[in-house]
Enzyme design. Structure first.
Site, mmCIF file in Angstrom:
data_model
loop_
_atom_site.group_PDB
_atom_site.id
_atom_site.type_symbol
_atom_site.label_atom_id
_atom_site.label_comp_id
_atom_site.label_asym_id
_atom_site.label_seq_id
_atom_site.Cartn_x
_atom_site.Cartn_y
_atom_site.Cartn_z
ATOM 1 N N GLY A 27 0.951 -1.214 -0.133
ATOM 2 C CA GLY A 27 0.048 -0.068 0.105
ATOM 3 C C GLY A 27 0.899 1.137 0.022
ATOM 4 N N ILE A 29 2.356 5.137 0.768
ATOM 5 C CA ILE A 29 3.054 5.762 2.141
ATOM 6 C C ILE A 29 1.722 6.097 3.065
ATOM 7 C CG2 ILE A 29 4.716 7.419 2.951
ATOM 8 C CD1 ILE A 29 5.383 7.687 0.000
ATOM 9 N N GLY A 32 -1.196 2.648 6.485
ATOM 10 C CA GLY A 32 -1.577 1.717 7.818
ATOM 11 C C GLY A 32 -0.740 0.534 7.721
ATOM 12 N N LYS A 33 0.237 0.086 7.199
ATOM 13 C CA LYS A 33 0.957 -0.891 7.137
ATOM 14 C C LYS A 33 1.592 -1.227 8.723
ATOM 15 C CE LYS A 33 3.816 -0.046 3.591
ATOM 16 N NZ LYS A 33 3.295 1.135 3.430
ATOM 17 N N THR A 35 0.517 -0.393 11.285
ATOM 18 C CA THR A 35 -0.525 -0.708 12.259
ATOM 19 C C THR A 35 -0.939 -2.156 11.898
ATOM 20 O OG1 THR A 35 -1.492 1.632 11.821
ATOM 21 C CG2 THR A 35 -2.890 0.018 13.061
ATOM 22 N N GLU A 103 6.590 -6.512 4.973
ATOM 23 C CA GLU A 103 6.109 -5.404 4.845
ATOM 24 C C GLU A 103 6.556 -5.068 3.300
ATOM 25 O OE1 GLU A 103 7.017 -2.115 7.434
ATOM 26 O OE2 GLU A 103 5.591 -0.541 6.586
HETATM 27 N N1 DCP Z 1 9.723 4.223 0.109
HETATM 28 C C1 DCP Z 1 10.201 4.370 -1.234
HETATM 29 N N2 DCP Z 1 10.706 3.262 -2.050
HETATM 30 C C2 DCP Z 1 10.445 2.148 -1.559
HETATM 31 C C3 DCP Z 1 9.914 1.655 -0.413
HETATM 32 C C4 DCP Z 1 9.655 2.590 0.555
HETATM 33 O O1 DCP Z 1 10.624 5.582 -1.699
HETATM 34 N N3 DCP Z 1 10.797 0.931 -2.457
HETATM 35 C C5 DCP Z 1 9.751 5.251 1.002
HETATM 36 C C6 DCP Z 1 8.233 5.672 1.373
HETATM 37 C C7 DCP Z 1 8.417 6.031 2.661
HETATM 38 C C8 DCP Z 1 9.267 5.273 3.463
HETATM 39 O O2 DCP Z 1 10.035 4.866 2.403
HETATM 40 O O3 DCP Z 1 8.676 7.505 2.820
HETATM 41 C C9 DCP Z 1 8.899 4.081 4.338
HETATM 42 O O4 DCP Z 1 7.816 3.509 3.476
HETATM 43 P P1 DCP Z 1 6.404 3.168 4.156
HETATM 44 O O5 DCP Z 1 5.376 3.800 3.684
HETATM 45 O O6 DCP Z 1 6.391 1.826 3.733
HETATM 46 O O7 DCP Z 1 6.432 2.813 5.593
HETATM 47 P P2 DCP Z 1 5.476 3.536 6.685
HETATM 48 O O8 DCP Z 1 6.005 3.176 8.089
HETATM 49 O O9 DCP Z 1 5.433 4.937 6.179
HETATM 50 O O10 DCP Z 1 4.122 2.703 6.203
HETATM 51 P P3 DCP Z 1 2.662 2.896 7.027
HETATM 52 O O11 DCP Z 1 2.527 4.492 7.050
HETATM 53 O O12 DCP Z 1 1.805 2.432 5.930
HETATM 54 O O13 DCP Z 1 2.636 2.427 8.302
#
Ligand code: DCP
Length: 230
Positions: A27, A29, A32-33, A35, A103
């Site tokens: 999903g 950025i 809610g991953k 969570t 994740e």
């Molecule tokens: N990211 C990226 N390229 C990728 C993987 C991640 O640019 N191949 C970036 C996007 C975010 C950061 O890394 O700025 C962290 O990614 P996530 O959205 O996966 O992590 P979160 O903790 O933000 O997820 P969530 O808000 O769904 O819990």
């Protein structure tokens, strides 16, 4: 400062022997991953593998996530190659538990994030070509199987609100257009199944809701996520 880039200790690590039932949560950025992972890590027989954002923020002292957001043209290759490496590591990890919950995956790194950087003119074509070659090699030669994708679907507006609320400094300049195009790429891949192949069945959970409701929705799908391999 002296930097050591060699790691002699991992020279002959055995490959994983048996395929573990693997669920990937995908999903945008802020969808809610985290969570989701926190909720499911309490479940019996599940081992959770979060995205190693801390590693990305400290590669021998370099914050590659911050560098990418500050100057994507220059740094997104460095950042995405390191992401690819950490994802290969996670895909190849053994687990003592019955279910491996990861994740994101190498798939979304390539099909959504790298694709988005390139299409938005934030990554030079030569960098895109090099990353794609790496990706293709990995796909042909490494075990990156996933048995189920759980897609946490949220509008870019919801994602933006959550990004603002959590206030991770690297992400504060992420514009809504960036979230919109990342959203479209997730939808094209996982819902419309355009261009890139989906490696397994997809379960969609909408997360445009508050935390309590999110837990309810996760709970409702719990059995179909955890018992599918039975
Ligand atoms: N990211 C990226 N390229 C990728 C993987 C991640 O640019 N191949 C970036 C996007 C975010 C950061 O890394 O700025 C962290 O990614 P996530 O959205 O996966 O992590 P979160 O903790 O933000 O997820 P969530 O808000 O769904 O819990």
């Amino acid at each position: 400062r002296e930097r050591n880039y060699d790691n002699v200790q991992t020279a002959s690590r055995p490959k994983p022997s048996k395929k573990k039932y693997t669920v990937a949560v995908e999903g945008n950025i802020g969808c809610g991953k985290s969570t989701f992972l926190n909720y499911f890590k309490k479940a019996h027989n599940v081992e959770v593998f979060p995205e190693p954002v801390d590693k990305w923020k400290d590669v021998h002292g370099f914050n590659t996530l911050e560098k990418m957001y500050n100057d994507a043209q220059r740094w997104s290759l460095a950042f995405q190659s390191f992401v690819q490496l950490t994802m290969v590591d996670i895909h190849s990890k053994e687990s003592e538990h019955g279910i491996k919950l990861i994740e994101r995956s190498l798939y979304s790194a390539r099909y959504c994030f790298v694709e988005n950087l390139y299409r938005s003119n934030l990554m030079p074509e030569v960098d895109y070509a090099v990353l794609s070659e790496f990706y293709n090699w990995i796909q042909e030669n490494q075990d990156m199987h996933v048995d189920l994708i759980v897609y946490l679907q949220a509008t870019p507006k919801t994602c933006q609100d959550r990004i603002r609320a959590r206030n991770r400094h690297e992400e504060q300049s992420v514009p809504i257009e960036y979230l919109q195009s990342l959203h479209d790429l997730h939808e094209d891949w996982l819902i419309h199944q355009k261009k890139f192949k989906v490696p397994c069945p997809v379960l969609v959970i909408n997360t445009d809701c508050d935390l309590q409701e999110m837990y309810k929705r996760f709970d409702k799908q719990k059995d179909s996520i955890l018992l599918r391999n039975k």
